[in-house]
Design an enzyme around this catalytic site. Structure first.
Site, PDB file in Angstrom:
ATOM      1  N   HIS A 176      76.100  39.544  48.536  1.00  0.00           N
ATOM      2  CA  HIS A 176      75.060  40.593  48.486  1.00  0.00           C
ATOM      3  C   HIS A 176      74.010  40.387  49.556  1.00  0.00           C
ATOM      4  O   HIS A 176      72.922  40.952  49.479  1.00  0.00           O
ATOM      5  CB  HIS A 176      74.393  40.630  47.087  1.00  0.00           C
ATOM      6  CG  HIS A 176      75.307  41.231  46.055  1.00  0.00           C
ATOM      7  ND1 HIS A 176      75.050  41.148  44.702  1.00  0.00           N
ATOM      8  CD2 HIS A 176      76.484  41.898  46.169  1.00  0.00           C
ATOM      9  CE1 HIS A 176      76.030  41.756  44.044  1.00  0.00           C
ATOM     10  NE2 HIS A 176      76.912  42.212  44.919  1.00  0.00           N
ATOM     11  N   ASN A 193      73.455  35.930  44.930  1.00  0.00           N
ATOM     12  CA  ASN A 193      72.028  35.704  45.179  1.00  0.00           C
ATOM     13  C   ASN A 193      71.711  35.785  46.669  1.00  0.00           C
ATOM     14  O   ASN A 193      72.539  35.469  47.509  1.00  0.00           O
ATOM     15  CB  ASN A 193      71.602  34.346  44.606  1.00  0.00           C
ATOM     16  CG  ASN A 193      71.839  34.278  43.104  1.00  0.00           C
ATOM     17  OD1 ASN A 193      71.956  35.315  42.449  1.00  0.00           O
ATOM     18  ND2 ASN A 193      71.960  33.083  42.570  1.00  0.00           N
ATOM     19  N   CYS A 201      60.710  49.560  63.530  1.00  0.00           N
ATOM     20  CA  CYS A 201      61.368  48.914  64.664  1.00  0.00           C
ATOM     21  C   CYS A 201      60.560  49.130  65.953  1.00  0.00           C
ATOM     22  O   CYS A 201      60.101  50.254  66.218  1.00  0.00           O
ATOM     23  CB  CYS A 201      62.774  49.514  64.813  1.00  0.00           C
ATOM     24  SG  CYS A 201      63.663  48.900  66.233  1.00  0.00           S
TER      25      CYS A 201
HETATM   26  N1  APR Z   1      70.654  29.661  32.800  1.00  0.00           N
HETATM   27  C1  APR Z   1      71.724  30.396  32.417  1.00  0.00           C
HETATM   28  N2  APR Z   1      71.726  31.761  32.387  1.00  0.00           N
HETATM   29  C2  APR Z   1      70.588  32.384  32.763  1.00  0.00           C
HETATM   30  C3  APR Z   1      69.419  31.680  33.156  1.00  0.00           C
HETATM   31  C4  APR Z   1      69.495  30.257  33.170  1.00  0.00           C
HETATM   32  N3  APR Z   1      68.463  29.483  33.530  1.00  0.00           N
HETATM   33  N4  APR Z   1      68.458  32.602  33.466  1.00  0.00           N
HETATM   34  C5  APR Z   1      69.005  33.825  33.271  1.00  0.00           C
HETATM   35  N5  APR Z   1      70.275  33.701  32.854  1.00  0.00           N
HETATM   36  C6  APR Z   1      71.255  34.747  32.599  1.00  0.00           C
HETATM   37  C7  APR Z   1      70.690  36.065  32.103  1.00  0.00           C
HETATM   38  O1  APR Z   1      70.608  36.056  30.691  1.00  0.00           O
HETATM   39  C8  APR Z   1      71.758  37.053  32.593  1.00  0.00           C
HETATM   40  O2  APR Z   1      72.830  37.156  31.656  1.00  0.00           O
HETATM   41  O3  APR Z   1      71.812  35.051  33.856  1.00  0.00           O
HETATM   42  C9  APR Z   1      72.285  36.403  33.875  1.00  0.00           C
HETATM   43  C10 APR Z   1      71.748  37.069  35.125  1.00  0.00           C
HETATM   44  O4  APR Z   1      72.298  38.367  35.157  1.00  0.00           O
HETATM   45  P1  APR Z   1      71.670  39.472  36.143  1.00  0.00           P
HETATM   46  O5  APR Z   1      70.196  39.449  36.041  1.00  0.00           O
HETATM   47  O6  APR Z   1      72.412  40.744  35.890  1.00  0.00           O
HETATM   48  O7  APR Z   1      72.028  38.913  37.598  1.00  0.00           O
HETATM   49  P2  APR Z   1      73.409  39.032  38.365  1.00  0.00           P
HETATM   50  O8  APR Z   1      74.555  38.879  37.450  1.00  0.00           O
HETATM   51  O9  APR Z   1      73.310  38.106  39.515  1.00  0.00           O
HETATM   52  O10 APR Z   1      73.353  40.540  38.914  1.00  0.00           O
HETATM   53  C11 APR Z   1      74.343  40.939  39.833  1.00  0.00           C
HETATM   54  O11 APR Z   1      73.145  42.982  40.240  1.00  0.00           O
HETATM   55  O12 APR Z   1      71.247  44.180  40.646  1.00  0.00           O
HETATM   56  C12 APR Z   1      72.306  43.586  41.234  1.00  0.00           C
HETATM   57  O13 APR Z   1      72.335  42.852  43.443  1.00  0.00           O
HETATM   58  C13 APR Z   1      71.891  42.490  42.170  1.00  0.00           C
HETATM   59  O14 APR Z   1      73.136  40.510  42.743  1.00  0.00           O
HETATM   60  C14 APR Z   1      72.619  41.265  41.656  1.00  0.00           C
HETATM   61  C15 APR Z   1      73.744  41.864  40.842  1.00  0.00           C
END
Ligand code: APR
Length: 268
Positions: free
Chosen positions: A128, A111, A162
């Site tokens: 990230h 995040n 810039c």
């Molecule tokens: N509690 C538990 N799980 C949750 C909640 C919650 N309150 N809200 C959402 N989720 C779950 C979603 O269902 C999903 O499976 O969290 C997960 C989030 O997954 P992503 O949206 O893919 O996020 P992330 O895993 O951080 O993505 C990784 O992808 O696009 C790139 O750079 C971006 O850092 C990001 C990376």
């Protein structure tokens, strides 16, 4: 869904996760956008995720940023304010408590919202990047969030440019096709390798190389605890999987750990 209506099996898993963490010597947590949705920040692939609205190949890729930085800034204008004004939720606070209790060596987060630090976590590896830091894409000059917001107000156009070389500015976040910050990713791999427990909270585990970190833990005999509101591809390799909200489950795990600690202290 509040804690009171948790199923019996989920309560058992919370207790088991608390025992694992309480006995751990080198636990780490890997967090994703899911831990911040309860702070009002959309995730990427969950319900109404960012990539549903903004195609990542157009809005989140370094090649598309070079071709047309305006596109990225149009998305940023819509999403960034939520990131700037969000507050940590009980999930972030629970992880900061675990670090305080010396039961977490570090937070490895995908995040960019700085909510772990705002919740009080100290050792946070932002693999990230971070939305609150900006650089010139040309000469690498650095700009504060305040300076960029003032520029956007004055220039009334995207992208902000810039003052020194007129190249577009970019927040210090990792776009697809960009390398990750070297120290953070190497340190995260080392921590994952040493971890006897990795807690994974709110990530779909779908983006490399971060999604490979749990394999480092497993390869050294470490155990995984996954808290996510939907299944992940590693559920079958985890010791404990709880499909529920991180904002509900993580505080309950910390509550259970405090009970275990009180029992231990009273037996001394
Ligand atoms: N509690 C538990 N799980 C949750 C909640 C919650 N309150 N809200 C959402 N989720 C779950 C979603 O269902 C999903 O499976 O969290 C997960 C989030 O997954 P992503 O949206 O893919 O996020 P992330 O895993 O951080 O993505 C990784 O992808 O696009 C790139 O750079 C971006 O850092 C990001 C990376």
């Amino acid at each position: 869904m509040g804690a009171k209506i948790l199923k019996h099996t989920q309560r058992e898993k919370i207790h088991k996760a608390a025992e694992l963490l309480f006995k751990s010597k080198s636990a780490v947590v890997l967090t994703g956008a899911g831990i911040s949705t309860e702070s009002g920040i959309p995730d990427f692939r969950g319900d109404h995720g960012i990539w549903e609205k903004y195609k990542p190949e157009i809005y989140g890729n370094i090649k598309s940023f070079i071709r047309d930085p305006q596109k990225f800034w149009q998305m940023a204008e819509k999403v960034a304010p939520k990131l700037f004004t969000a507050n940590p939720n009980p999930g972030h606070i629970a992880l900061a408590e675990l670090e305080d209790m010396d039961l977490l060596k570090a937070v490895i987060t995908q995040n960019i919202d700085e909510l772990h630090q705002k919740a009080g976590s100290v050792l946070v590896y932002e693999v990230h990047g971070n939305i609150n830091r900006f650089n010139c894409f040309g000469c690498r000059a650095s700009y504060t969030k305040k300076q960029v917001l003032q520029k956007l107000k004055k220039e009334k156009s995207y992208p902000p440019t810039c003052d020194i070389c007129t190249a577009p500015l970019k927040p210090s976040v990792v776009l697809f096709g960009e390398g990750l910050p070297t120290f953070e990713i190497y340190q995260s791999q080392a921590l994952a390798q040493k971890a006897d427990v990795m807690l994974i909270a709110g990530s779909s585990l779908s983006v490399a190389p971060v999604c490979d970190l749990p394999a480092y833990t497993l390869s050294e005999g470490g155990k995984l605890i996954i808290v996510n509101d939907r299944p992940t591809h590693l559920d079958n390799k985890a010791e404990i999987v709880i499909h529920h909200k991180t904002g509900t489950i993580l505080p309950l795990i910390v509550e259970e750990i405090k009970k275990l600690k009180a029992e231990k202290d009273s037996n001394v």
